[in-house]
Design an enzyme around this catalytic site. Structure first.
Site, PDB file in Angstrom:
ATOM      1  NE  ARG A   1     -13.006 -10.343   2.537  1.00 17.35           N
ATOM      2  CZ  ARG A   1     -12.167 -10.010   1.544  1.00 17.35           C
ATOM      3  NH1 ARG A   1     -10.923 -10.409   1.565  1.00 17.35           N
ATOM      4  NH2 ARG A   1     -12.576  -9.272   0.538  1.00 17.35           N
TER       5      ARG A   1
ATOM      6  NE  ARG B   1     -11.974  -5.781   3.479  1.00 14.99           N
ATOM      7  CZ  ARG B   1     -11.960  -5.828   2.153  1.00 14.99           C
ATOM      8  NH1 ARG B   1     -10.896  -6.289   1.524  1.00 14.99           N
ATOM      9  NH2 ARG B   1     -12.994  -5.404   1.475  1.00 14.99           N
TER      10      ARG B   1
ATOM     11  CG  ASP C   1      -8.300  -8.094   1.701  1.00 15.58           C
ATOM     12  OD1 ASP C   1      -9.183  -8.846   1.283  1.00 15.58           O
ATOM     13  OD2 ASP C   1      -8.376  -6.855   1.630  1.00 15.58           O
TER      14      ASP C   1
ATOM     15  CG  ASP D   1      -5.661  -9.088  -2.380  1.00 11.99           C
ATOM     16  OD1 ASP D   1      -6.599  -9.887  -2.554  1.00 11.99           O
ATOM     17  OD2 ASP D   1      -5.808  -7.923  -1.976  1.00 11.99           O
TER      18      ASP D   1
END
Length: 203
Positions: free
Chosen positions: A119, A128, A131, A133
């Site tokens: 990343r 990217r 991710d 999160d």
């Protein structure tokens, strides 16, 4: 002591769990009967997107103090905040975890998994490989700038709400209410289920 994290065939990560995380897992071993629930959003729009998402799920499962309990269907999403056609579309999914890690250590692990998939954080809204999160952690509501909980934009993102709703129709986003109601209030334009794709729940 908890054994250090070791790279294995099902885990593409290249970094061990930091010693600080291992120490916190050891300290939490006495409370394994009361793990916390966390919701994680995954996204990828570079490389083999489906393989990357599965690799991230496997890496999370291989983390001491983490167990993946549910994996959502895959959604394909147009990128946010960029000119149409300037980036590949995303594959998105949501996983529900049970964990004895505190939020800060879970975030540390999320960043390590991202880095393992190369990343790069050159620009906001940039393409990217991955991710990872933290959408929600138990019922925690916090404005800590290092980790805002729940995720400050989760309530307005169909690519988070739709897959989460698929696996937990009665879910609540702390501070915002039922996920079903939030999903009804946002547009699903550019967010489409990919029924031809599937992510595995780790065995």
């Amino acid at each position: 002591m908890t054994a250090p994290f070791i790279k294995g065939p099902s885990d593409p990560t290249v970094q061990p769990v930091p010693a600080s995380v291992v120490e916190k897992v050891d300290a939490a071993d006495t409370t394994l009967h009361n793990p916390k629930r966390a919701v994680i959003s995954l996204g990828s729009n570079l490389g083999n997107r489906l393989e990357t998402l599965q690799g991230a799920i496997d890496a999370l499962e291989d983390t001491p103090g983490v167990r993946v309990k549910a994996v959502s269907p895959v959604y394909e999403t147009e990128p946010w905040g960029v000119a149409p056609g300037s980036q590949p579309s995303y594959f998105n999914a949501v996983v529900v975890l049970k964990t004895t890690l505190p939020p800060s250590s879970l975030l540390e692990r999320a960043h390590a998994v991202e880095e393992a998939f190369h990343r790069v954080r050159d620009e906001r809204w940039g393409a990217r490989t991955l991710d990872v999160d933290i959408v929600a952690y138990a019922d925690v509501v916090s404005d800590d700038p290092a980790l805002t909980l729940p995720h400050p934009r989760a309530h307005e993102r169909a690519f988070v709400l739709a897959p989460w709703h698929d696996i937990e129709p009665q879910a609540q986003l702390p501070g915002h209410g039922p996920v079903a109601g939030l999903l009804a209030g946002v547009t699903r334009e550019g967010v489409a289920p990919r029924m031809d794709l599937e992510l595995r729940l780790p065995e």
